[in-house]
Design an enzyme around this catalytic site. Structure first.
Site, PDB file in Angstrom:
ATOM      1  CE1 TYR A   6       1.143  -0.099   4.395  1.00  0.00           C
ATOM      2  CE2 TYR A   6       0.064   2.028   4.286  1.00  0.00           C
ATOM      3  CZ  TYR A   6       0.898   1.144   4.930  1.00  0.00           C
ATOM      4  OH  TYR A   6       1.497   1.506   6.110  1.00  0.00           O
ATOM      5  CE  LYS A  30       3.213   3.302   3.006  1.00  0.00           C
ATOM      6  NZ  LYS A  30       3.357   3.480   4.450  1.00  0.00           N
ATOM      7  CD  GLU A  48       9.988   2.137  10.397  1.00  0.00           C
ATOM      8  OE1 GLU A  48       9.866   3.086   9.609  1.00  0.00           O
ATOM      9  OE2 GLU A  48       9.668   0.969  10.098  1.00  0.00           O
TER      10      GLU A  48
HETATM   11  N1  PDD Z   1       2.860   5.505   7.414  1.00  0.00           N
HETATM   12  N2  PDD Z   1       7.545   4.137   8.792  1.00  0.00           N
HETATM   13  C1  PDD Z   1       6.387   3.462   8.838  1.00  0.00           C
HETATM   14  C2  PDD Z   1       6.359   2.147   9.545  1.00  0.00           C
HETATM   15  C3  PDD Z   1       5.233   3.982   8.223  1.00  0.00           C
HETATM   16  O1  PDD Z   1       4.083   3.299   8.258  1.00  0.00           O
HETATM   17  C4  PDD Z   1       5.298   5.244   7.583  1.00  0.00           C
HETATM   18  C5  PDD Z   1       4.104   5.860   6.914  1.00  0.00           C
HETATM   19  C6  PDD Z   1       6.532   5.924   7.575  1.00  0.00           C
HETATM   20  C7  PDD Z   1       6.694   7.248   6.876  1.00  0.00           C
HETATM   21  O2  PDD Z   1       6.689   7.074   5.467  1.00  0.00           O
HETATM   22  P1  PDD Z   1       6.212   8.236   4.479  1.00  0.00           P
HETATM   23  O3  PDD Z   1       7.041   9.419   4.798  1.00  0.00           O
HETATM   24  O4  PDD Z   1       6.498   7.685   3.133  1.00  0.00           O
HETATM   25  O5  PDD Z   1       4.750   8.464   4.732  1.00  0.00           O
HETATM   26  C8  PDD Z   1       7.627   5.340   8.173  1.00  0.00           C
HETATM   27  C9  PDD Z   1       1.696   5.793   6.612  1.00  0.00           C
HETATM   28  C10 PDD Z   1       1.416   7.245   6.457  1.00  0.00           C
HETATM   29  C11 PDD Z   1       0.526   4.971   7.101  1.00  0.00           C
HETATM   30  O6  PDD Z   1       0.732   3.780   7.315  1.00  0.00           O
HETATM   31  O7  PDD Z   1      -0.594   5.484   7.220  1.00  0.00           O
END
Ligand code: PDD
Length: 289
Positions: free
Chosen positions: A36, A153, A186
């Site tokens: 996703y 992801k 993270e």
């Molecule tokens: N989350 N790390 C994790 C585990 C994440 O799920 C996300 C983003 C990020 C940040 O990635 P980005 O900058 O590409 O949004 C880091 C999204 C927003 C979510 O799951 O809703």
């Protein structure tokens, strides 16, 4: 935007959310077998669209899902969702699962069609580089108990969900995570940065973290337009506890300043000057990606 009438995209069609139906045999449902993305859009201006789609394609390649949708097709879907659901501050959610099989069997089946779903949801207004109005985050920390493929992801988010829930139960906004060597990875849904003596530091890309688009854009913006020293390196939790500033980054949060970690103030317990600088550079340049 009432959810029932929200217009969503499912397998080639734009339909009302209430009409969107997916088979219980879908491997996204049975196994969390999918990829996703979440892309932010403010007043119909998308942030980091190309990099988001590239990351999704990398994820699909990593798990062997073949899909004939290119960046222009995804952009058309995004623009139609924005037109049909009103402009404003939207997160665009894109989801590709391996599809529905006739039986539950772990191996990847041949010849099934991936399920493609997309919808738009409201996100907070874009963060302004203003210390007096920005939301101040509180976080807890705990050992990272997710899997060893966090660079993908994946829609299999139970590990992240459980860590996020730990934070909710502790009365904080997010949970930051460290590995068995006491090194920062993270957060459950964000990347993490620290600032020490005006140096901006974040963990390097590997299998322990998602290559966040906000993270990558922020690093690029700071290196191109800023004057601060920027480092991607292993960070011990002792350094996190002694940091002057702590930030979370994600597509729906931009750069979120953290003022409390495990009940203790971060730095002097207020939003930092380096955050202000970084967020203002980010605001000025984020639409160029
Ligand atoms: N989350 N790390 C994790 C585990 C994440 O799920 C996300 C983003 C990020 C940040 O990635 P980005 O900058 O590409 O949004 C880091 C999204 C927003 C979510 O799951 O809703």
């Amino acid at each position: 935007m009432p959810d029932k009438n929200n217009i969503v995209f499912l397998d080639g069609q734009f339909i009302a959310m209430s009409e969107a139906k997916i088979s219980p045999m879908d491997r996204g449902f049975l196994f969390g077998d999918g990829i996703y993305e979440v892309v932010p859009s403010y007043d119909a201006k998308l942030v980091g669209f190309g990099p988001h789609i590239e990351r999704m394609q990398n994820g699909l390649n990593a798990i062997g899902i073949k899909l004939d949708l290119g960046v222009d097709d995804w952009r058309d879907i995004a623009q139609t969702l924005i037109e049909k659901n009103g402009k404003g501050n939207l997160g665009l959610y894109f989801h590709v699962s391996r599809g529905a099989d006739v039986k539950r069997f772990h191996a990847y089946p041949d010849n099934i069609q991936p399920t493609v779903f997309a919808y738009a949801f409201e996100i907070p207004a874009a963060t302004k580089a203003d210390k007096s109005t920005v939301k101040q985050y509180k976080v807890a920390s705990t050992q990272d108990l997710r899997w060893k493929r966090c660079q993908i992801k994946s829609t299999s988010l139970l590990g992240n969900v459980m860590h996020f829930q730990q934070g909710q139960e502790a009365g904080v906004h997010e949970t930051i995570l460290y590995n068995e060597h006491n090194e920062l990875t993270e957060a459950s849904a964000c990347n993490v940065f620290i600032v020490k003596d005006e140096v901006v530091i974040t963990p390097p890309l590997d299998n322990q973290i998602l290559p966040g688009i906000t993270r990558n854009m922020l690093l690029d913006i700071l290196r191109k337009y800023g004057t601060l020293q920027v480092e991607e390196r292993v960070i011990n939790m002792n350094e996190v506890n002694a940091a002057d500033e702590l930030w979370l980054t994600s597509s729906s949060k931009d750069i979120a300043p953290v003022v409390e970690l495990d009940g203790q103030p971060v730095g002097n317990g207020s939003v930092g000057d380096i955050w202000q600088l970084a967020q203002s550079l980010y605001c000025a340049n984020k639409y160029n990606y």
